[in-house]
Design a protein around this motif. Structure first.
Motif, PDB file in Angstrom:
ATOM      1  N   THR A 134       1.158  -1.705   0.246  1.00  0.00           N
ATOM      2  CA  THR A 134       0.356   0.105  -0.206  1.00  0.00           C
ATOM      3  C   THR A 134       0.508   1.398   0.203  1.00  0.00           C
ATOM      4  N   LEU A 169      -7.127   9.734   6.028  1.00  0.00           N
ATOM      5  CA  LEU A 169      -7.185   9.250   5.064  1.00  0.00           C
ATOM      6  C   LEU A 169      -6.041   8.262   4.228  1.00  0.00           C
ATOM      7  N   GLU A 170      -7.145   7.165   4.137  1.00  0.00           N
ATOM      8  CA  GLU A 170      -6.258   5.889   4.118  1.00  0.00           C
ATOM      9  C   GLU A 170      -5.518   5.866   2.376  1.00  0.00           C
ATOM     10  N   LEU A 171      -4.372   5.760   2.331  1.00  0.00           N
ATOM     11  CA  LEU A 171      -3.936   5.387   1.689  1.00  0.00           C
ATOM     12  C   LEU A 171      -3.498   4.489   0.248  1.00  0.00           C
ATOM     13  N   ASP A 176      -5.241   6.662  -4.133  1.00  0.00           N
ATOM     14  CA  ASP A 176      -5.929   7.391  -3.028  1.00  0.00           C
ATOM     15  C   ASP A 176      -4.714   9.265  -3.005  1.00  0.00           C
ATOM     16  N   ASP A 436      -9.997  -3.310  -3.188  1.00  0.00           N
ATOM     17  CA  ASP A 436     -10.592  -1.989  -3.724  1.00  0.00           C
ATOM     18  C   ASP A 436     -11.277  -1.404  -2.274  1.00  0.00           C
ATOM     19  N   SER A 439     -11.361   3.692   1.569  1.00  0.00           N
ATOM     20  CA  SER A 439     -10.026   4.815   1.563  1.00  0.00           C
ATOM     21  C   SER A 439     -10.105   5.866   0.798  1.00  0.00           C
ATOM     22  N   ALA A 440      -9.116   6.829   0.774  1.00  0.00           N
ATOM     23  CA  ALA A 440      -9.403   8.399   0.283  1.00  0.00           C
ATOM     24  C   ALA A 440      -9.729   8.792  -0.568  1.00  0.00           C
ATOM     25  N   PHE A 441      -9.449   8.113  -1.721  1.00  0.00           N
ATOM     26  CA  PHE A 441     -10.202   8.643  -3.255  1.00  0.00           C
ATOM     27  C   PHE A 441     -11.491   8.794  -2.677  1.00  0.00           C
ATOM     28  N   GLU A 442     -11.889   7.912  -1.937  1.00  0.00           N
ATOM     29  CA  GLU A 442     -13.869   7.116  -1.761  1.00  0.00           C
ATOM     30  C   GLU A 442     -14.156   8.319  -1.331  1.00  0.00           C
TER      31      GLU A 442
END
Length: 528
Positions: A134, A169-171, A176, A436, A439-442
């Motif tokens: 990750t 904010l999980e990368l 992300d 998937d 995470s941060a993107f969502e």
């Protein structure tokens, strides 16, 4: 080139009480001396080492023979197979007249055999179980190396990681990280960007373009989930032999910074996870890092310091590291000074630069009666100059050595053998399918969508306030949406037990030597 007195000194200098890896036998006047073995004590393998020499002098075969003996003694091995040659460890070697003559001359009881091997590939690029990391675990220093950032940009990337840690904010993947930087450079994120202080919008834009470039080059598949658990490379086979983990890199020769940095991530992650064991009779793992010069070319000061610290400290975890390259000059002095075990194959001196490298190589060996400059330019294929750390902690006498031959196949394994091993691997189902997670993107996408929806509703709300029934319906819909989002989060958490990186709000996650971190690490300890 070695008289009786010197041979006696070598014989006495390589007598060890515990288990050893047999490297070969001493040479005298061009002839091997089977009664004078040259070995490396297993208890000193975690003092690290260097296997060097010009192309075609036998470095790979030396590495292969050492890996075989370690495996046979129950020690797991990890090696980077840059050229694809080392896959032959999975198949038994075949004898021939030349090999038989050589084995008899050096007193090697050669028997062709295969060894338990697990094949890996970075992100599934090639044959083998996919290895991914990750973005969060990889950390800003290692990622800066892959992205070819300068020191200012590297410092700025560390601030981005700091912000992500602080705001949960999980990368997990490049998407992300891209989403976080896009937010910080947007109108909505300008206040957050200002709070970070040392991160300018211009520098953030440069980093963002680097990320887009990585994605365009297809490097996004190397980052993500499921993240590889480095404990997998510490396994032994059912018969007690150590499993040899071979990371295939022949497909990635055009991306040297990527694969060399991934290898350091593996080491750094092992360091963070393994307990202290101190001095041991034999290592917990031996890590062979081929084409080591690729690790250091153009590296930042922070990266080099982190490599040096990792090499210095990981030996207390029972891990030995062997760097494989052409000359000791390829390795920085601070790292080279920690490599107590040396196997130096022949060097070439065709140019002034070659001659300079030769003199530098000679200067790294203890004093001896050999003319090392002459010896290192005249040694044959499969011969090397050796010195190791003895079990008393002193360097052994320098020994001109004819090396033992590997007993596995001295060529790439067949494609059918590799495919069969990968298909039968217990790890393939665990790591083959990409995950998937939320995470941060969502999170940032939902935030942006919510803000857009609010802007659209503002004019209508200004004209007409909702009725009590309408407001109740909206509240119920919002509650249902929030509950659905929470269910998604819980489902993701259950799928990722032990690896979720969510932390308490406002608390930065603990990071290790390279700024790398796993969510499961507890605060405290050496880097807490």
């Amino acid at each position: 080139m070695a008289n009786d007195e010197q041979l006696e000194k070598i014989a006495n200098g390589y007598k060890f009480d515990g288990e050893v890896v047999r490297l070969g036998v001493a040479m005298s006047e061009g002839n091997p001396q089977p009664e004078v073995p040259v070995s490396l004590p297993m208890s000193m393998m975690n003092r690290h080492g260097l296997v060097a020499g010009a192309t075609g002098t036998g470095k790979t075969k030396t590495l292969q023979s050492m890996a075989e003996q370690l495996s046979a003694k129950g020690v797991p091995v990890f090696l980077a197979d840059v050229k694809g040659d080392l896959s032959g460890l999975a198949e038994a070697g075949e004898s021939n007249d030349k090999l038989t003559k050589r084995s008899q001359a050096i007193g090697q009881d050669w028997n062709g055999q295969s060894f338990p091997t697990e094949f890996y590939s970075l992100g599934g690029d090639g044959a083998g179980v996919p290895i991914r990391a990750t973005i969060h675990s990889f950390g800003p220093i290692l990622l800066s190396r892959v992205m070819d950032l300068n020191e200012t940009q590297e410092s700025s990337l560390q601030l981005v990681f700091h912000y992500a840690d602080q705001h949960e904010l999980e990368l997990f993947n490049l998407a992300d990280l891209r989403a976080v930087i896009q937010f910080l450079t947007s109108d909505e994120g300008k206040e957050a960007l200002a709070e970070l202080g040392g991160l300018s919008k211009a520098t953030a834009g440069v980093i963002l373009r680097k990320i887009v470039g990585l994605e365009a080059d297809g490097m996004d598949k190397f980052f993500g989930e499921p993240e590889f658990d480095t404990q997998e490379i510490l396994r032994t086979a059912q018969d007690g032999r150590g499993i040899i983990s071979a990371l295939e890199l022949s497909h990635l020769q055009s991306k040297p910074q990527l694969f060399s940095t991934f290898l350091m991530w593996l080491l750094a992650d092992l360091f963070e996870e393994l307990p202290e064991v101190g001095d041991v009779d034999k290592p917990k793992l031996v890590f062979f890092l081929d084409e080591a010069h690729l690790l250091f070319n153009g590296a930042s000061k922070a990266f080099l310091e982190s490599v040096t610290q990792t090499v210095r400290l990981i030996r207390s975890k029972g891990v030995g590291i062997f760097f494989i390259t052409q000359t000791p000059k390829d390795v920085p002095g601070d790292v080279l000074g920690q490599l107590a075990n040396r196997v130096q194959h022949a060097l070439r001196a065709f140019t002034p630069e070659d001659a300079k490298a030769l003199k530098a190589t000679v200067s790294t060996f203890p004093k001896s009666s050999y003319d090392l400059e002459e010896l290192l330019t005249s040694a044959g294929i499969g011969e090397a100059v050796v010195t190791v750390m003895t079990d008393t902690g002193a360097p052994s006498p320098v020994a001109w050595t004819r090396m033992f031959a590997p007993e596995s196949r001295m060529a790439p394994a067949s494609a059918s053998t590799i495919d069969q091993i990968v298909q039968n691997s217990d790890l393939a189902p665990k790591y083959s399918k990409v995950v998937d997670s939320y995470s941060a993107f969502e999170k940032l996408s939902e935030k942006e969508a919510g803000q857009a929806e609010a802007r659209e509703q503002e004019p209508a709300q200004a004209k007409q306030q909702p009725s009590e029934d309408q407001q109740r319906a909206r509240d119920e819909a919002k509650q249902e949406k929030d509950e659905d989002r929470e269910r998604r989060k819980r489902n993701d958490a259950m799928m990722r037990v032990g690896t979720n990186v969510a932390s308490q709000l406002g608390r930065e996650l603990v990071r290790g030597i390279f700024g790398n971190s796993r969510g499961r690490r507890r605060k405290g300890g050496l880097f807490g």
